[in-house]
Enzyme design. Structure first.
Site, short mmCIF file in Angstrom:
data_model
loop_
_atom_site.label_atom_id
_atom_site.label_comp_id
_atom_site.label_asym_id
_atom_site.label_seq_id
_atom_site.Cartn_x
_atom_site.Cartn_y
_atom_site.Cartn_z
N ARG A 284 -1.46 14.94 11.85
CA ARG A 284 -0.58 14.48 10.76
C ARG A 284 -0.13 15.73 9.99
O ARG A 284 -0.62 16.03 8.93
CB ARG A 284 -1.30 13.50 9.86
CG ARG A 284 -1.81 12.26 10.55
CD ARG A 284 -0.73 11.28 10.98
NE ARG A 284 -0.01 10.68 9.88
CZ ARG A 284 -0.43 9.60 9.23
NH1 ARG A 284 -1.58 9.06 9.55
NH2 ARG A 284 0.28 9.11 8.23
N ASP B 259 4.32 0.83 12.10
CA ASP B 259 3.13 0.14 11.59
C ASP B 259 3.04 -1.30 12.06
O ASP B 259 1.99 -1.92 11.92
CB ASP B 259 3.13 0.15 10.05
CG ASP B 259 3.00 1.56 9.52
OD1 ASP B 259 3.29 1.77 8.32
OD2 ASP B 259 2.65 2.47 10.28
N LYS C 184 0.84 -1.21 0.00
CA LYS C 184 0.00 0.00 0.00
C LYS C 184 0.87 1.25 0.00
O LYS C 184 0.64 2.18 -0.78
CB LYS C 184 -0.88 0.01 1.25
CG LYS C 184 -1.58 1.34 1.51
CD LYS C 184 -2.47 1.30 2.73
CE LYS C 184 -1.74 1.56 4.00
NZ LYS C 184 -1.44 2.97 4.30
N ASN C 185 1.88 1.27 0.86
CA ASN C 185 2.66 2.50 1.05
C ASN C 185 3.69 2.73 -0.04
O ASN C 185 4.40 3.73 -0.03
CB ASN C 185 3.31 2.51 2.43
CG ASN C 185 2.26 2.64 3.52
OD1 ASN C 185 1.09 2.92 3.23
ND2 ASN C 185 2.65 2.41 4.75
N CYS D 47 -5.69 12.20 11.74
CA CYS D 47 -6.31 10.88 11.55
C CYS D 47 -6.34 10.22 12.93
O CYS D 47 -6.00 10.82 13.94
CB CYS D 47 -5.53 10.07 10.54
SG CYS D 47 -3.99 9.45 11.21
N ARG E 163 -8.50 -0.66 4.51
CA ARG E 163 -7.63 0.38 3.92
C ARG E 163 -6.28 -0.22 3.53
O ARG E 163 -5.63 0.27 2.60
CB ARG E 163 -7.40 1.52 4.91
CG ARG E 163 -8.59 2.43 5.14
CD ARG E 163 -8.20 3.61 5.99
NE ARG E 163 -6.95 4.14 5.54
CZ ARG E 163 -5.97 4.53 6.36
NH1 ARG E 163 -6.14 4.46 7.67
NH2 ARG E 163 -4.85 5.01 5.88
C1 EPZ Z 1 3.93 7.02 6.17
O1 EPZ Z 1 3.11 8.02 6.73
C2 EPZ Z 1 3.06 5.78 6.06
N1 EPZ Z 1 1.93 6.05 5.18
C3 EPZ Z 1 2.56 5.39 7.45
O2 EPZ Z 1 1.82 4.19 7.31
C4 EPZ Z 1 3.77 5.13 8.34
O3 EPZ Z 1 3.33 4.83 9.64
C5 EPZ Z 1 4.67 6.36 8.36
O4 EPZ Z 1 5.05 6.72 7.02
C6 EPZ Z 1 5.94 6.14 9.17
O5 EPZ Z 1 6.63 5.06 8.65
C7 EPZ Z 1 2.12 6.00 3.85
O6 EPZ Z 1 3.21 5.78 3.37
C8 EPZ Z 1 0.91 6.23 2.99
P1 EPZ Z 1 5.85 10.50 8.19
P2 EPZ Z 1 3.62 9.56 6.71
O7 EPZ Z 1 5.71 11.73 7.36
O8 EPZ Z 1 4.34 9.83 5.46
C9 EPZ Z 1 5.70 13.85 11.56
C10 EPZ Z 1 0.03 2.73 7.68
O9 EPZ Z 1 -0.39 2.18 8.70
N2 EPZ Z 1 5.64 14.81 10.43
O10 EPZ Z 1 7.12 9.73 8.11
O11 EPZ Z 1 2.49 10.42 7.09
C11 EPZ Z 1 4.42 13.05 11.69
O12 EPZ Z 1 3.48 13.74 12.47
C12 EPZ Z 1 0.43 4.18 7.69
O13 EPZ Z 1 0.21 2.15 6.58
C13 EPZ Z 1 5.74 16.17 10.70
O14 EPZ Z 1 5.87 16.59 11.85
O15 EPZ Z 1 4.66 9.51 7.92
C14 EPZ Z 1 4.87 11.78 12.35
O16 EPZ Z 1 4.95 12.02 13.75
C15 EPZ Z 1 0.16 4.84 9.02
N3 EPZ Z 1 5.68 17.05 9.67
C16 EPZ Z 1 6.29 11.59 11.83
O17 EPZ Z 1 6.68 12.85 11.27
C17 EPZ Z 1 5.55 16.64 8.37
O18 EPZ Z 1 5.51 17.49 7.46
C18 EPZ Z 1 6.42 10.53 10.75
O19 EPZ Z 1 5.55 10.93 9.71
C19 EPZ Z 1 5.44 15.25 8.12
C20 EPZ Z 1 5.50 14.36 9.16
#
Ligand code: EPZ
Length: 419
Positions: free
Chosen positions: A121, A305, A22-23, A116, A397
């Site tokens: 997020r 995850d 998915k990711n 979410c 999802r």
């Molecule tokens: C991706 O989410 C994945 N989703 C998530 O999978 C996964 O848990 C996550 O990466 C971490 O590995 C997809 O790829 C579609 P991040 P993403 O940006 O990109 C903070 C699942 O279950 N952050 O690495 O949203 C954020 O709040 C899902 O399949 C900022 O502060 O994750 C979080 O605490 C859930 N500012 C941390 O970074 C930003 O601009 C990691 O977020 C972006 C993120």
């Protein structure tokens, strides 16, 4: 609302082929916008989040059609730059379209993606990186109005290795003149898959999987045929299912190098996990033992995850295991539901302590989020009697058909769509 019925108490025995990731497919679908051409994605998982991405592409004027597990997308006719609030809210990661639409059209209007179940997020890193590349971004009434007469490549530094920000900026940088280097980039395997896809479309991206990704932009991109990587979190889920129920399973297509930390945790607990180049086998013959503290971290650390599903596997272990969730603020929502089955879990902020119990009992439980829902299935396999799992749309999802897969692995799991 569909429900899952899982009857626990018997060891698993079977084999399943792991679905596409998915990711990986979600950022790749956004990347198709850059090609203005036809893209054929083979082994594309049939998921609610993929459907949501297809609806976004169609709302932008693109075509898409399924033939079995092959999704063909044609973005030649893309003629709109707005993504509606409804579509943005359907899938939190839809912000990933911003960089590609901006690079293709010079403009993109998206409503601010909400938080979410996992907590806020933010996308501040996405936006600051796009501004560094030359975008002008204004927020009015919850809508982000983004324009860029031109994007210019440069050094970008992420204050934290955000997966989505790394991906969004890779896509925008493909449309920027000159070279962009993203430092402190996320290193997840899905980012390597995105690099491979972009290069198959004629881009020049390198370094994905390391902390520094280089994109030599301004090259015209074309369509391609591509097969997404297998879903490492789905594979982790089923490894934890075997650890939870006991037995012996084989996950065809799973890649050991993507699951090092998960396999290590399960070996510590007493499972035999081995790979043969075509998949991963897991065998668990006795009660698990507690393991060293599990601290989630950006890849190659333990994946956030997989935290919930590993926790579910440890509920009947001998001893206590400490979990520390360092990525998301609100990723213990599954704990209350697991305690309804008799689990002993104490949560204090980012830390959860699981004390193994002798028995779990089937119960009526509710999915709180995608991986929390999967954790309920994992726990139900080790519970006496039947567990009825509500609000399974969360699970849909990220899992094509978790009941189908668990049955292939020998579990008594059925989906009740008429509930
Ligand atoms: C991706 O989410 C994945 N989703 C998530 O999978 C996964 O848990 C996550 O990466 C971490 O590995 C997809 O790829 C579609 P991040 P993403 O940006 O990109 C903070 C699942 O279950 N952050 O690495 O949203 C954020 O709040 C899902 O399949 C900022 O502060 O994750 C979080 O605490 C859930 N500012 C941390 O970074 C930003 O601009 C990691 O977020 C972006 C993120």
């Amino acid at each position: 609302m569909s429900q899952l019925l899982v009857r626990g108490g018997q060891p698993l025995n079977g084999e399943v082929t792991i679905q596409g990731a998915k990711n990986s497919v979600l950022p790749i679908l956004a990347a198709t916008v850059l090609t203005g051409d036809q893209v054929v994605l083979r082994g594309c998982p049939c998921l609610r989040d993929v459907d949501a991405s297809v609806r976004i592409l169609q709302s932008l004027g693109c075509q898409a059609r399924w033939e079995g597990d092959v999704l063909t997308v044609d973005t030649a006719a893309l003629n709109r730059c707005e993504i509606s609030d409804i579509l943005m809210r359907e899938m939190r990661s839809s912000a990933i379209f911003l960089g590609a639409v901006l690079a293709r059209l010079g403009r993109a209007d998206i409503s601010y993606p909400g938080g979410c179940e996992l907590g806020p997020r933010p996308i501040d890193l996405h936006l600051s990186g796009l501004r560094d590349l030359g975008a002008d971004i204004r927020e009015e009434g919850g809508v982000l109005h983004c324009t860029a007469a031109r994007l210019t490549g440069r050094e970008l530094m992420l204050s934290l290795p955000s997966v989505g920000a790394t991906e969004n900026l890779m896509l925008a940088a493909c449309g920027a003149e000159g070279t962009t280097v993203i430092s402190n980039a996320a290193r997840e395997p899905e980012i390597v898959d995105l690099q491979d896809f972009l290069n198959a479309c004629g881009a020049d991206v390198s370094g994905a999987g390391s902390t520094s990704v280089t994109i030599r932009g301004g090259r015209p991109l074309h369509g391609c045929e591509f097969r997404c990587m297998p879903d490492r979190i789905v594979a982790a889920t089923y490894l934890c299912a075997c650890a939870s129920a006991g037995g012996e399973i084989y996950l065809r297509g799973a890649r050991e190098r993507h699951l090092v930390t998960v396999a290590d945790a399960l070996r510590q607990a007493g499972c035999a996990v081995s790979a043969d180049g075509e998949g991963i086998a897991c065998r668990c013959r006795r009660r698990l033992r507690a393991i060293r503290p599990v601290r989630t971290a950006p890849y190659p650390g333990f994946p956030t995850d997989a935290q919930a599903v590993l926790m579910a596997a440890m509920l009947k272990s001998r001893g206590a295991t400490v979990f520390e969730e360092n990525i998301f603020e609100n990723r213990y929502r599954h704990v209350d539901e697991l305690t309804r089955m008799g689990a002993e879990i104490r949560v204090a902020g980012r830390v959860a302590v699981v004390t193994g119990v002798e028995r779990l009992s089937g119960a009526a439980v509710r999915c709180t989020d995608l991986r929390g829902g999967a954790a309920l299935c994992v726990a139900a396999l080790a519970a006496d009697g039947e567990t009825r799992i509500f609000e399974t749309a969360h699970i849909d999802r990220g899992y094509e058909d978790i009941a189908r897969d668990l049955r292939a692995l020998g579990a008594d799991a059925v989906r009740d769509d008429n509930a």
